[in-house]
Structure formats: structure tokens, C-alpha cells
Design a protein around this motif. Structure first.
Motif, PDB file in Angstrom:
ATOM      1  N   ASN A   1      -4.781  -9.922  -1.989  1.00 27.88           N
ATOM      2  CA  ASN A   1      -4.240  -9.340  -0.733  1.00 27.88           C
ATOM      3  C   ASN A   1      -3.010 -10.389  -0.694  1.00 27.88           C
ATOM      4  OD1 ASN A   1      -3.254  -8.781   1.897  1.00 27.88           O
ATOM      5  ND2 ASN A   1      -5.301  -8.400   2.607  1.00 27.88           N
ATOM      6  N   MET A   2      -1.923  -9.912  -0.521  1.00 28.81           N
ATOM      7  CA  MET A   2      -0.738 -10.837  -0.369  1.00 28.81           C
ATOM      8  C   MET A   2      -0.736 -11.557   0.882  1.00 28.81           C
ATOM      9  SD  MET A   2       0.138 -11.370  -3.228  1.00 28.81           S
ATOM     10  CE  MET A   2       1.027 -10.969  -4.590  1.00 28.81           C
ATOM     11  N   ARG A   3      -1.179 -10.841   1.983  1.00 26.54           N
ATOM     12  CA  ARG A   3      -1.130 -11.540   3.327  1.00 26.54           C
ATOM     13  C   ARG A   3      -2.434 -12.392   3.282  1.00 26.54           C
ATOM     14  NH1 ARG A   3       0.457  -6.951   7.740  1.00 26.54           N
ATOM     15  NH2 ARG A   3       2.534  -6.707   7.028  1.00 26.54           N
TER      16      ARG A   3
ATOM     17  N   ILE B   1       2.096  -0.686  -0.058  1.00 24.48           N
ATOM     18  CA  ILE B   1       0.925  -0.447   0.586  1.00 24.48           C
ATOM     19  C   ILE B   1       0.073  -1.740   0.674  1.00 24.48           C
ATOM     20  CG2 ILE B   1      -1.156   1.022   0.700  1.00 24.48           C
ATOM     21  CD1 ILE B   1       0.368   3.559  -0.034  1.00 24.48           C
ATOM     22  N   LEU B   2       0.194  -2.309  -0.744  1.00 26.62           N
ATOM     23  CA  LEU B   2      -0.916  -3.483  -0.884  1.00 26.62           C
ATOM     24  C   LEU B   2      -0.140  -4.603   0.002  1.00 26.62           C
ATOM     25  CD1 LEU B   2      -1.523  -3.489  -4.772  1.00 26.62           C
ATOM     26  CD2 LEU B   2      -3.171  -3.147  -2.809  1.00 26.62           C
ATOM     27  N   ALA B   3       1.136  -4.566   0.144  1.00 30.71           N
ATOM     28  CA  ALA B   3       1.805  -5.551   1.067  1.00 30.71           C
ATOM     29  C   ALA B   3       1.620  -5.518   2.563  1.00 30.71           C
ATOM     30  CB  ALA B   3       3.263  -5.530   0.785  1.00 30.71           C
ATOM     31  N   GLU B   4       1.250  -4.259   2.980  1.00 28.28           N
ATOM     32  CA  GLU B   4       0.974  -4.236   4.497  1.00 28.28           C
ATOM     33  C   GLU B   4      -0.539  -4.224   4.795  1.00 28.28           C
ATOM     34  OE1 GLU B   4       1.895   0.118   5.065  1.00 28.28           O
ATOM     35  OE2 GLU B   4       4.048  -0.237   4.575  1.00 28.28           O
ATOM     36  N   ILE B   5      -1.459  -4.316   3.682  1.00 28.26           N
ATOM     37  CA  ILE B   5      -2.865  -4.599   4.083  1.00 28.26           C
ATOM     38  C   ILE B   5      -3.172  -5.819   4.387  1.00 28.26           C
ATOM     39  CG2 ILE B   5      -5.293  -4.411   3.089  1.00 28.26           C
ATOM     40  CD1 ILE B   5      -4.360  -2.076   1.390  1.00 28.26           C
TER      41      ILE B   5
END
Length: 79
Positions: A55-57, A75-79
Motif C-alpha cells: 500500500n503506497m499510502r 486504485i492502489l494509490a487511493e487505498i
């Protein structure tokens, strides 16, 4: 390929329907215990049916996705 236990089938179905999810999200949606979900994810990974992404965040979390669904980086960046 080893036969999948019922918990793995449930988790795979959820990932196919919902897309990329964290372990915590899978526990909430499946109503299974965290230990059961870990076991299911391990079996799915052994059978190469899921993809693990960071998860990038929050680099402490892993995002799981059904391998048959293409990965969308936005989408992965938003999670």
C-alpha cells in the motif's frame, strides 16, 4: 494445485467482486476471523491465485488482489 479450503474460496470471491483489499478489509467483508483470513490468503498465494502489493499510502499494509483482475495503479494509490 492443491484443493482450496472453503475460507480461501470465500476470500477469492470477495477479491474478485471488490477488487484490491487489505487484510483488515477482507476480515470485515468475509466475517471470518483474522487467523482464518491469513490462512486463506496463504493458500491462495501458494496456488498463485492472488497478487500481493504494498500500500503506497501505508507501507505497513499489504494489498491483496485476484490475479485474474488487471492491476490498476490509480486504485492502489487511493487505498
Amino acid at each position: 494445485m492443491k484443493p482450496l479450503p472453503p475460507s480461501s474460496k470465500i476470500v477469492l470471491k470477495i477479491l474478485g467482486k471488490e477488487g484490491a483489499l487489505t487484510h483488515k478489509d477482507i476480515v470485515k467483508k468475509s466475517h471470518c476471523s483474522p487467523r482464518t483470513v491469513r490462512f486463506a490468503l496463504r493458500r491462495l498465494k501458494e496456488n498463485e491465485l492472488i497478487i500481493e502489493k504494498l500500500n503506497m499510502r501505508d507501507m505497513r499494509q499489504i494489498i491483496y488482489q485476484d490475479r485474474s483482475i488487471p492491476v490498476r495503479q490509480d486504485i492502489l494509490a487511493e487505498i
